[in-house]
Design a protein around this motif. Sequence first.
Motif, PDB file in Angstrom:
ATOM      1  N   LEU A  55       0.812  -1.214   0.000  1.00 23.90           N
ATOM      2  CA  LEU A  55       0.000   0.000   0.000  1.00 23.90           C
ATOM      3  C   LEU A  55       0.852   1.274   0.000  1.00 23.90           C
ATOM      4  O   LEU A  55       0.347   2.363   0.261  1.00 23.90           O
ATOM      5  N   GLY A  56       2.137   1.136  -0.305  1.00 26.34           N
ATOM      6  CA  GLY A  56       3.012   2.301  -0.363  1.00 26.34           C
ATOM      7  C   GLY A  56       3.345   2.887   0.982  1.00 26.34           C
ATOM      8  O   GLY A  56       3.595   4.089   1.104  1.00 26.34           O
ATOM      9  N   LEU A  57       3.373   2.049   2.037  1.00 31.57           N
ATOM     10  CA  LEU A  57       3.600   2.520   3.393  1.00 31.57           C
ATOM     11  C   LEU A  57       4.868   1.933   4.002  1.00 31.57           C
ATOM     12  O   LEU A  57       4.946   1.728   5.213  1.00 31.57           O
ATOM     13  N   ALA A  58       5.865   1.698   3.186  1.00 35.75           N
ATOM     14  CA  ALA A  58       7.094   1.077   3.681  1.00 35.75           C
ATOM     15  C   ALA A  58       7.734   1.910   4.784  1.00 35.75           C
ATOM     16  O   ALA A  58       8.298   1.378   5.735  1.00 35.75           O
ATOM     17  N   GLY A  59       7.650   3.228   4.673  1.00 30.74           N
ATOM     18  CA  GLY A  59       8.275   4.091   5.681  1.00 30.74           C
ATOM     19  C   GLY A  59       7.410   4.391   6.876  1.00 30.74           C
ATOM     20  O   GLY A  59       7.840   5.110   7.787  1.00 30.74           O
ATOM     21  N   ALA A  60       6.195   3.833   6.904  1.00 30.54           N
ATOM     22  CA  ALA A  60       5.267   4.155   7.985  1.00 30.54           C
ATOM     23  C   ALA A  60       5.105   3.042   9.001  1.00 30.54           C
ATOM     24  O   ALA A  60       4.364   3.191   9.960  1.00 30.54           O
TER      25      ALA A  60
END
Length: 489
Positions: free
Chosen positions: A133-138
């Motif tokens: 979901l494009g949340l690798a940094g979160a």
Amino acid sequence: MSLLKAEDISVRDGAHTLLSPLSLHLDPGEPLVILGETGSGKSLMAQAIMGILPDGLAAKGRVAIGQRVLSAAAPEGFRGLWGREIGVLPQEPWLSLDPLMRARGQVAETHALVRGLPAAEARQRAVADLNDLGLAGAAARYPHELSGGMAQRVAIAAARAGGARIVIADEPTKGLDASRRDDVARLLLDEMGQTGGLLVITHDLALARRMGGRLIVLRAGEVVESGATAQVFAAPGAAYTKSLFAADPENWPKRTGAGRGGDPVIRAQDLAVARGEARIFEDVSLQIRAGEVFGVTGPSGCGKSSLGDALLGLLAPSRGQVLRDPADRPTAFQKLYQDPIAAFPRKRRIGDAIADLLKITGCPASGVAPLLDRLGLDPVLLSRLPGSVSGGELQRLSLLRVLLRAPAFIFADEPTSRLDPITQARVISLLTDTAEQEGVALMLVSHDHALIGNTADNVLALGPAAAAVPAGEGRAGPVSRRQEPSRAT
């Protein structure tokens, strides 16, 4: 064979009917989209077939899930199905996320407790879900450290993690830009596959069209139109459906209003904001004059909300400065929150919270009724708790509360992300009229390029490397510039 059948589902609030009897079914591999305006009963319908209606509301009807037949009037019978047979993605991510747990743990917990995976494997699966979901940094962030769009995607990952065959997604793309919206639609469709069931509740016309399958249009608790989604969009039969489609921001006439000139209400010079080691944006300069509508657009997570918070003094910039008119009282600078559920006391009735505001500020109580009417709000909502009204209604009540304080500057953070197109047009018109007629400086934030392009006097496009973009007709400041939002980066 249908995965779920709901027959004659209705919802009442004492003597008032909120949802007239309706029936629906979910078939494997075919999404069902419930489309309608704010307060039409979309979420009530989903809550009734999940057994999670707010206190004070009562449902009737039957729900068949596989071989089980349950009564909507006995919600306790549904509890054993939550997460295992039915997964739900709620409208407000803040209500489904633990404020004391990092994003990775929120998703891993579902993998461990619902699917029974070992702790190490659950953590690995959670990281993979967030990456998708494009949340690798979160993964290591807490909910309060996430933007509204990021929090929504974490909630989506947690809802998917239980492996339920049936997923009910209530406004799954609110607050997301077009690319993220399409990503979420694809993920939901992929998760459904050929054997799962998917019920999507939305006022987002683009999402409804993207999901396909079958469509039910609701208004005031009653079915207006139903059929194949593609067919309804191609040739809507009901007058209401036609007006709903016509109210899309793509079809709005371009606003011709202009700022009043004069001194700026608020300015920023060479502003930069960072969170930890991550740079959100830098070198942003702007000024917003009385009566001006200043639009800010950009993808989810680009720093739109952080910019507004820095202007209000809620977030310290890492570089640069913010200048406000010293003659304005502190309460003249107001924020219209993206997530109104976070702005109201959850255990205090809405009318009591507004009465508190009137008492503290000395604002006249006579201003409440006219604003309720202008915002299309029923006064009965004042007697309810925040959790007992729709997200769109709560957002309009938030706007009412802001306008009561006679602001000089409003930071409107995605103020219509919970609203259907018809109500959205009404609220944006109210905001822009307020700016022009009362000399309020309005910073309007949205990921919807068409909305910003047809509304704002000047536009700031934020992206991976934020910068102000050129302005038209000399109404903006010397560094802030205008650019058509469709070309924004």
